[in-house]
Design a protein around this motif. Structure first.
Motif, PDB file in Angstrom:
ATOM      1  N   LEU A 102       8.765   3.584 -31.887  1.00 47.33           N
ATOM      2  CA  LEU A 102       9.711   4.296 -32.708  1.00 47.33           C
ATOM      3  C   LEU A 102      10.486   5.253 -31.601  1.00 47.33           C
ATOM      4  O   LEU A 102      11.559   5.208 -31.909  1.00 47.33           O
ATOM      5  N   GLU A 103       9.797   5.705 -30.774  1.00 50.29           N
ATOM      6  CA  GLU A 103      10.595   6.582 -29.805  1.00 50.29           C
ATOM      7  C   GLU A 103      11.542   5.665 -28.904  1.00 50.29           C
ATOM      8  O   GLU A 103      12.683   6.148 -28.725  1.00 50.29           O
ATOM      9  N   GLU A 104      11.432   4.392 -28.554  1.00 49.07           N
ATOM     10  CA  GLU A 104      11.880   3.666 -27.784  1.00 49.07           C
ATOM     11  C   GLU A 104      13.207   2.900 -28.683  1.00 49.07           C
ATOM     12  O   GLU A 104      14.451   3.006 -28.046  1.00 49.07           O
ATOM     13  N   LEU A 105      13.009   2.791 -30.016  1.00 49.21           N
ATOM     14  CA  LEU A 105      13.833   2.307 -30.889  1.00 49.21           C
ATOM     15  C   LEU A 105      14.962   3.417 -31.018  1.00 49.21           C
ATOM     16  O   LEU A 105      16.371   3.231 -30.937  1.00 49.21           O
ATOM     17  N   LEU A 106      14.658   4.638 -31.203  1.00 51.18           N
ATOM     18  CA  LEU A 106      15.388   5.797 -31.218  1.00 51.18           C
ATOM     19  C   LEU A 106      16.519   5.869 -29.968  1.00 51.18           C
ATOM     20  O   LEU A 106      17.578   6.139 -30.058  1.00 51.18           O
ATOM     21  N   GLU A 107      15.756   5.821 -28.869  1.00 50.41           N
ATOM     22  CA  GLU A 107      16.337   5.902 -27.531  1.00 50.41           C
ATOM     23  C   GLU A 107      17.368   4.981 -27.555  1.00 50.41           C
ATOM     24  O   GLU A 107      18.591   5.026 -26.956  1.00 50.41           O
ATOM     25  N   GLN A 108      17.177   3.586 -28.070  1.00 47.09           N
ATOM     26  CA  GLN A 108      18.183   2.472 -28.044  1.00 47.09           C
ATOM     27  C   GLN A 108      19.261   2.687 -29.350  1.00 47.09           C
ATOM     28  O   GLN A 108      20.130   1.594 -29.456  1.00 47.09           O
ATOM     29  N   ASN A 109      19.041   3.659 -29.739  1.00 45.79           N
ATOM     30  CA  ASN A 109      19.914   3.881 -30.937  1.00 45.79           C
ATOM     31  C   ASN A 109      19.966   2.797 -32.007  1.00 45.79           C
ATOM     32  O   ASN A 109      20.728   2.345 -32.553  1.00 45.79           O
ATOM     33  N   ALA A 110      18.756   2.282 -32.024  1.00 45.27           N
ATOM     34  CA  ALA A 110      18.742   1.006 -33.179  1.00 45.27           C
ATOM     35  C   ALA A 110      18.954   1.441 -34.720  1.00 45.27           C
ATOM     36  O   ALA A 110      18.454   2.604 -34.739  1.00 45.27           O
ATOM     37  N   ALA A 111      19.396   0.605 -35.528  1.00 43.68           N
ATOM     38  CA  ALA A 111      19.646   1.179 -36.957  1.00 43.68           C
ATOM     39  C   ALA A 111      18.225   0.555 -37.732  1.00 43.68           C
ATOM     40  O   ALA A 111      18.314  -0.722 -37.909  1.00 43.68           O
ATOM     41  N   PHE A 112      17.651   1.539 -38.044  1.00 38.70           N
ATOM     42  CA  PHE A 112      16.426   1.093 -38.608  1.00 38.70           C
ATOM     43  C   PHE A 112      15.557   2.155 -39.418  1.00 38.70           C
ATOM     44  O   PHE A 112      16.002   3.735 -39.125  1.00 38.70           O
ATOM     45  N   ASP A 113      14.756   2.075 -40.338  1.00 39.86           N
ATOM     46  CA  ASP A 113      13.962   3.200 -41.064  1.00 39.86           C
ATOM     47  C   ASP A 113      12.602   2.603 -40.886  1.00 39.86           C
ATOM     48  O   ASP A 113      12.116   1.610 -40.522  1.00 39.86           O
ATOM     49  N   TYR A 114      11.750   3.608 -40.803  1.00 41.13           N
ATOM     50  CA  TYR A 114      10.184   3.429 -40.475  1.00 41.13           C
ATOM     51  C   TYR A 114       9.549   3.403 -41.918  1.00 41.13           C
ATOM     52  O   TYR A 114       9.626   4.502 -42.764  1.00 41.13           O
ATOM     53  N   VAL A 115       8.699   2.536 -42.114  1.00 40.61           N
ATOM     54  CA  VAL A 115       8.134   2.441 -43.473  1.00 40.61           C
ATOM     55  C   VAL A 115       6.590   2.144 -43.065  1.00 40.61           C
ATOM     56  O   VAL A 115       6.059   1.028 -43.305  1.00 40.61           O
ATOM     57  N   PRO A 116       5.715   3.434 -43.061  1.00 41.17           N
ATOM     58  CA  PRO A 116       4.273   3.106 -42.923  1.00 41.17           C
ATOM     59  C   PRO A 116       3.807   2.843 -44.071  1.00 41.17           C
ATOM     60  O   PRO A 116       4.119   3.375 -45.329  1.00 41.17           O
ATOM     61  N   VAL A 117       2.777   1.854 -44.146  1.00 37.69           N
ATOM     62  CA  VAL A 117       1.959   1.666 -45.638  1.00 37.69           C
ATOM     63  C   VAL A 117       0.442   1.762 -45.337  1.00 37.69           C
ATOM     64  O   VAL A 117       0.082   1.331 -44.276  1.00 37.69           O
ATOM     65  N   ASP A 118      -0.188   2.383 -46.035  1.00 32.56           N
ATOM     66  CA  ASP A 118      -1.551   2.672 -46.054  1.00 32.56           C
ATOM     67  C   ASP A 118      -2.193   2.940 -47.156  1.00 32.56           C
ATOM     68  O   ASP A 118      -1.604   3.735 -48.008  1.00 32.56           O
ATOM     69  N   ILE A 119      -3.448   2.598 -47.467  1.00 31.68           N
ATOM     70  CA  ILE A 119      -4.127   2.937 -48.489  1.00 31.68           C
ATOM     71  C   ILE A 119      -4.643   4.386 -48.733  1.00 31.68           C
ATOM     72  O   ILE A 119      -4.773   5.104 -49.942  1.00 31.68           O
ATOM     73  N   SER A 120      -4.602   5.038 -47.698  1.00 33.44           N
ATOM     74  CA  SER A 120      -4.993   6.615 -47.585  1.00 33.44           C
ATOM     75  C   SER A 120      -3.728   7.669 -47.613  1.00 33.44           C
ATOM     76  O   SER A 120      -2.933   7.474 -46.818  1.00 33.44           O
ATOM     77  N   GLY A 121      -3.930   8.206 -48.876  1.00 32.23           N
ATOM     78  CA  GLY A 121      -2.525   8.882 -49.142  1.00 32.23           C
ATOM     79  C   GLY A 121      -2.716  10.487 -48.114  1.00 32.23           C
ATOM     80  O   GLY A 121      -1.549  10.839 -47.737  1.00 32.23           O
ATOM     81  N   ASP A 122      -4.002  10.605 -47.772  1.00 30.46           N
ATOM     82  CA  ASP A 122      -4.075  11.743 -46.766  1.00 30.46           C
ATOM     83  C   ASP A 122      -3.402  11.455 -45.423  1.00 30.46           C
ATOM     84  O   ASP A 122      -2.759  12.157 -44.962  1.00 30.46           O
ATOM     85  N   ALA A 123      -3.820  10.224 -45.186  1.00 30.26           N
ATOM     86  CA  ALA A 123      -3.552   9.742 -43.592  1.00 30.26           C
ATOM     87  C   ALA A 123      -1.714   9.824 -43.768  1.00 30.26           C
ATOM     88  O   ALA A 123      -0.961  10.237 -42.846  1.00 30.26           O
ATOM     89  N   MET A 124      -0.981   9.231 -44.959  1.00 32.79           N
ATOM     90  CA  MET A 124       0.269   9.246 -44.824  1.00 32.79           C
ATOM     91  C   MET A 124       0.975  10.460 -44.987  1.00 32.79           C
ATOM     92  O   MET A 124       1.871  10.629 -44.308  1.00 32.79           O
ATOM     93  N   ALA A 125       0.248  11.290 -45.935  1.00 31.38           N
ATOM     94  CA  ALA A 125       0.687  12.775 -45.642  1.00 31.38           C
ATOM     95  C   ALA A 125       0.925  13.569 -44.456  1.00 31.38           C
ATOM     96  O   ALA A 125       1.803  14.123 -43.808  1.00 31.38           O
ATOM     97  N   GLU A 126      -0.254  13.036 -43.599  1.00 29.72           N
ATOM     98  CA  GLU A 126      -0.590  13.701 -42.290  1.00 29.72           C
ATOM     99  C   GLU A 126       0.576  13.267 -41.268  1.00 29.72           C
ATOM    100  O   GLU A 126       1.348  13.751 -40.463  1.00 29.72           O
ATOM    101  N   LEU A 127       0.819  11.626 -41.620  1.00 29.75           N
ATOM    102  CA  LEU A 127       1.606  11.146 -40.523  1.00 29.75           C
ATOM    103  C   LEU A 127       2.876  11.491 -40.785  1.00 29.75           C
ATOM    104  O   LEU A 127       3.452  11.778 -39.710  1.00 29.75           O
TER     105      LEU A 127
END
Ligand code: AVI
Length: 328
Positions: A102-127
């Motif tokens: 993610l850091e590298e993509l931002l550094e390269q000014n890549a056009a993207f969004d990040y979509v983390p998927v996980d069964i754990s709602g707690d993990a996603m909220a924390e992330l």
């Protein structure tokens, strides 16, 4: 720039418990007893897995970290080479390794969004909270749910090119049939120009593999035995966990690490939610996990069989681990 979509419903909790009870009943009634490793990951199990990732013998995490650190520029360039994209991280967890990319993509000014998927709602909220702090310029949209519910949802709500991540050798926890079906389903959600990056633990010196799944501090043992504690907690089981032990075995011909829970004496265990009592003979085993290991040839074969072409393979300096970039 930070959203969470929760695909789980109030009923999914109840039906998940019913499914757990049914699987325990079936698995403990068989001649060769078994419980699925997918039940390792309750709150305590997820905490123990986080701890495993820092255990010195568990080289997988540090090796994949090394892969990403060494090859971050090339990986990011490859991902962005075909234009805008959604970066979909299946089983994101705390996304420690993904963050390097993610850091590298931002550094390269890549056009993207990040979509983390996980069964754990707690993990996603924390992330999401952590990402907002660490990478405020990142656009992310977390999805809480099962991988394929999430991919169905994304087909409808996030059209466009996608780069999928399936890291950490999670693919190793599928047996060959499950792996084929997983890859086939993933493929059906991909179109020309899309990519899939898969983390695979490689075949190596058997002792090295064995130690990773039987660490000296006993963290892996605790992780495995937590399954019995979970049955006690959630299904009203009366396992006396001290009367069982962790046992790990590597088969170098099949390239699979197998974990078991062994009953150290004759005993019986009642699990209320199943309405059953199960008999254990002394030294009888419950099979709890497969962790398959890969070769680069196997990576190519399973790709071909499911409509993927290997675009590039990234490895750590020890060649312990590979992140295989597939194109469709
Ligand atoms: C999550 N998965 C890739 C881990 C593995 O290596 O199979 C789970 C694990 N089991 C024991 N230690 C870690």
């Amino acid at each position: 720039t930070l959203q969470i979509t929760d695909l789980s419903t109030p009923e999914s909790g109840t039906s998940a418990r019913a499914r757990f009870a049914a699987d325990v009943k079936k698995g403990l009634s068989q001649h060769d007893k078994q419980l699925s490793s997918r039940y390792f990951y309750d709150g305590e199990g997820s905490r123990l897995f986080q701890k495993i990732m820092h255990v010195p013998e568990y080289y997988l995490t540090s090796s994949e970290h090394d892969v990403f650190t060494t090859h971050r520029q090339t990986i990011a360039r490859q991902m962005a080479s075909q234009g805008d994209f959604h970066l979909i991280d299946l089983g994101a967890g705390d996304a420690t390794k993904t963050r390097i990319i993610l850091e590298e993509l931002l550094e390269q000014n890549a056009a993207f969004d990040y979509v983390p998927v996980d069964i754990s709602g707690d993990a996603m909220a924390e992330l999401c909270e952590n990402l907002q702090q660490a990478l405020p310029e990142l656009h992310s949209h977390a999805v809480v749910g099962d991988y394929f519910d999430a991919l169905d949802w994304l087909d409808e709500h996030k059209p466009g090119r996608r780069v999928l991540l399936f890291l950490g050798s999670n693919i190793g926890n599928f047996n060959p049939e499950e792996r084929q079906s997983f890859l086939q389903k993933v493929r059906s959600h991909m179109r020309s120009g899309d990519m899939l990056l898969v983390g695979m633990d490689l075949c190596k010196e058997p002792e090295t593999i064995l130690r990773a799944y039987d660490d000296a501090a006993g963290v892996t043992a605790a992780f495995n035995l937590n399954l019995l504690h979970r049955i006690n907690r959630e299904l009203g089981g009366n396992f006396i966990v001290e009367q069982f032990k962790h046992f790990a075995l590597y088969n170098p011909q099949k390239g699979v690490m197998k974990s078991f829970i062994i009953s150290q004496q004759d005993q019986e265990v009642t699990v209320q939610a199943t309405g059953q009592t199960f008999q254990f003979k002394a030294w009888e085993a419950i099979h709890t996990e497969n962790s398959y290991k890969f070769t680069l040839a196997l990576a190519e074969t399973i790709g071909q069989e499911n409509g993927f072409e290997v675009k590039q393979v990234f490895q750590d300096k020890n060649q312990y681990f590979a992140d295989v970039l597939y194109a469709v």
